[in-house]
Design an enzyme around this catalytic site. Structure first.
Site, PDB file in Angstrom:
ATOM      1  N   LYS A  20       0.878  -1.178   0.000  1.00  0.00           N
ATOM      2  CA  LYS A  20       0.000   0.000   0.000  1.00  0.00           C
ATOM      3  C   LYS A  20       0.906   1.215   0.000  1.00  0.00           C
ATOM      4  O   LYS A  20       1.648   1.443   0.955  1.00  0.00           O
ATOM      5  CB  LYS A  20      -0.907  -0.013   1.234  1.00  0.00           C
ATOM      6  CG  LYS A  20      -1.826   1.200   1.326  1.00  0.00           C
ATOM      7  CD  LYS A  20      -2.773   1.043   2.515  1.00  0.00           C
ATOM      8  CE  LYS A  20      -3.550   2.304   2.823  1.00  0.00           C
ATOM      9  NZ  LYS A  20      -4.450   2.725   1.761  1.00  0.00           N
ATOM     10  N   THR A  23      -2.650   6.719   0.049  1.00  0.00           N
ATOM     11  CA  THR A  23      -3.868   6.776   0.849  1.00  0.00           C
ATOM     12  C   THR A  23      -4.727   7.878   0.256  1.00  0.00           C
ATOM     13  O   THR A  23      -4.201   8.877  -0.247  1.00  0.00           O
ATOM     14  CB  THR A  23      -3.579   6.998   2.348  1.00  0.00           C
ATOM     15  OG1 THR A  23      -4.804   6.965   3.076  1.00  0.00           O
ATOM     16  CG2 THR A  23      -2.861   8.314   2.612  1.00  0.00           C
ATOM     17  N   GLU A  73      -3.251   0.773  -3.730  1.00  0.00           N
ATOM     18  CA  GLU A  73      -3.965   0.522  -2.471  1.00  0.00           C
ATOM     19  C   GLU A  73      -4.032  -0.977  -2.153  1.00  0.00           C
ATOM     20  O   GLU A  73      -4.573  -1.369  -1.137  1.00  0.00           O
ATOM     21  CB  GLU A  73      -5.401   1.074  -2.550  1.00  0.00           C
ATOM     22  CG  GLU A  73      -5.492   2.581  -2.468  1.00  0.00           C
ATOM     23  CD  GLU A  73      -5.578   3.078  -1.035  1.00  0.00           C
ATOM     24  OE1 GLU A  73      -5.313   2.311  -0.090  1.00  0.00           O
ATOM     25  OE2 GLU A  73      -5.921   4.256  -0.861  1.00  0.00           O
TER      26      GLU A  73
END
Length: 102
Positions: A20, A23, A73
């Protein structure tokens, strides 16, 4: 003094494994700056788990999210849009914060 950003517990493993790397936040968390180092804590209990360095902050609409964002993500585009709608119901304008773990 490092500022802090929180993530839900379910994202901790992906962040620590560098799966990841972005954000997506609303305007209340859009003032981070490239080069800034942030303390990363779990949203649920405030436990610190790493530092990240902000690479970029880019405005985006829900509609403009792409498969590339979903990949960053570590989820599908449908999953990503569903998660964002759950966390930020009714919002359309967001900010992609790209980061690297320190």
């Amino acid at each position: 003094m490092n500022r802090e950003i929180t993530f839900f517990r379910r994202f901790e493993v992906d962040i620590l494994a560098d799966r990841k790397t972005i954000t997506i936040r609303d305007s209340s968390e859009s003032d981070f700056r490239p080069g800034e180092t942030l303390r990363v804590c779990r949203n649920e209990d405030g436990v610190f788990f790493c530092h990240i360095m902000v690479k970029s902050v880019t405005p985006i609409t829900l509609e403009a999210l792409s498969d590339r964002h979903a990949e960053q993500e570590n989820m599908s585009l449908d999953e990503l849009k569903k998660v964002i709608k759950e966390i930020h119901p009714g919002l359309e304008q967001f900010y992609v914060i790209e980061f690297t773990r320190c």
